[in-house]
Scaffold this motif. Sequence first.
Motif, PDB file in Angstrom:
ATOM      1  N   ARG A 109      23.330  -8.714  26.044  1.00 44.40           N
ATOM      2  CA  ARG A 109      23.277  -8.527  27.077  1.00 44.40           C
ATOM      3  C   ARG A 109      24.697  -7.779  27.019  1.00 44.40           C
ATOM      4  NH1 ARG A 109      20.135 -10.860  30.458  1.00 44.40           N
ATOM      5  NH2 ARG A 109      19.826 -13.496  30.537  1.00 44.40           N
ATOM      6  N   ALA A 110      25.861  -7.605  25.855  1.00 41.28           N
ATOM      7  CA  ALA A 110      26.678  -7.090  25.772  1.00 41.28           C
ATOM      8  C   ALA A 110      26.488  -5.552  24.948  1.00 41.28           C
ATOM      9  CB  ALA A 110      27.550  -7.820  25.466  1.00 41.28           C
ATOM     10  N   VAL A 111      25.274  -6.007  23.606  1.00 43.70           N
ATOM     11  CA  VAL A 111      24.967  -5.203  23.024  1.00 43.70           C
ATOM     12  C   VAL A 111      24.339  -3.972  23.770  1.00 43.70           C
ATOM     13  CG1 VAL A 111      23.791  -4.717  21.314  1.00 43.70           C
ATOM     14  CG2 VAL A 111      24.876  -6.318  21.095  1.00 43.70           C
ATOM     15  N   GLN A 112      23.052  -4.777  24.961  1.00 45.20           N
ATOM     16  CA  GLN A 112      22.315  -4.071  25.591  1.00 45.20           C
ATOM     17  C   GLN A 112      23.203  -2.831  26.615  1.00 45.20           C
ATOM     18  OE1 GLN A 112      20.423  -6.762  27.520  1.00 45.20           O
ATOM     19  NE2 GLN A 112      18.732  -5.638  27.383  1.00 45.20           N
ATOM     20  N   ASN A 113      24.317  -2.963  27.007  1.00 45.76           N
ATOM     21  CA  ASN A 113      24.926  -1.526  27.928  1.00 45.76           C
ATOM     22  C   ASN A 113      26.381  -1.022  26.735  1.00 45.76           C
ATOM     23  OD1 ASN A 113      24.845  -3.081  29.783  1.00 45.76           O
ATOM     24  ND2 ASN A 113      26.356  -4.771  30.332  1.00 45.76           N
ATOM     25  N   LEU A 114      25.870  -1.322  25.144  1.00 50.85           N
ATOM     26  CA  LEU A 114      26.730  -0.192  24.450  1.00 50.85           C
ATOM     27  C   LEU A 114      25.987   0.653  23.362  1.00 50.85           C
ATOM     28  CD1 LEU A 114      28.822  -3.171  23.261  1.00 50.85           C
ATOM     29  CD2 LEU A 114      29.440  -1.165  24.419  1.00 50.85           C
ATOM     30  N   ALA A 115      24.420   0.367  23.994  1.00 52.85           N
ATOM     31  CA  ALA A 115      22.970   1.329  23.157  1.00 52.85           C
ATOM     32  C   ALA A 115      24.017   2.617  23.543  1.00 52.85           C
ATOM     33  CB  ALA A 115      22.202   1.630  24.014  1.00 52.85           C
TER      34      ALA A 115
END
Length: 191
Positions: A24-30
């Motif tokens: 979920r953190a990765v999604q926010n860093l896309a």
Amino acid sequence: MSDLTFLAISGSLRRSSHNTGLLRAVQNLAPHGVTIDLYEGLGRLPFFNEDLEDGPEPAAVADLCRRVREADGILIATPEYNSAIPGVLMNALDWLSRPTGMHALCHKPVAVLGASPSQFGTARGQLVLRQILHRIQAPVVAHPEVTVFQSHRRFDADGAFNGDPVTEGLLRDLLAELAVLAELHSPAHAL
Ligand SMILES: Cc1cc2nc3c(=O)[nH]c(=O)nc-3n(C[C@H](O)[C@H](O)[C@H](O)COP(=O)(O)O)c2cc1C
């Protein structure tokens, strides 16, 4: 760079999973132009059984394989269970490795990452995962290795990431490398 879609698969079914929280953190860093979808069907996959290959493909398997085929790249966040990967993740990889040579993960770029409360942050589990992906012909991002150790310090009781900047930097680098690998393996690049 063309627009890219990545599918993120967590190897944990746990409600407050650190690995799902990491994705979920990765999604926010896309970065701009990259969409990351979280796959949440791992628990619906039947146990792999070669007998099932003789009948119609189970709907949950068909959905997973379609989503993997349609994605430009895959992110797999694995917990470490007994120095390896969880059975539910192995089950998904078995489905994704069939039929050999025409399987959904064949030549599909993958980035691996993982979080664990231990000092090793899934380093051993990720080695196992890399070996499996090598066997099933999925090219894997070599660097950075994102081993989130002492994960209980970086995720709250609900599994939400606390924004640790070192981890965020690694995640951004991992996404950039997956984008490079995805471009290299895109059909347009092959022409
Ligand atoms: C069956 C089992 C085996 C485990 N083995 C390991 C291990 O070998 N190494 C490790 O660092 N953590 C191990 N753990 C602890 C997990 O890393 C920890 O539960 C982690 O939070 C699981 O990931 P999740 O939060 O995404 O569910 C194990 C946990 C379970 C349930």
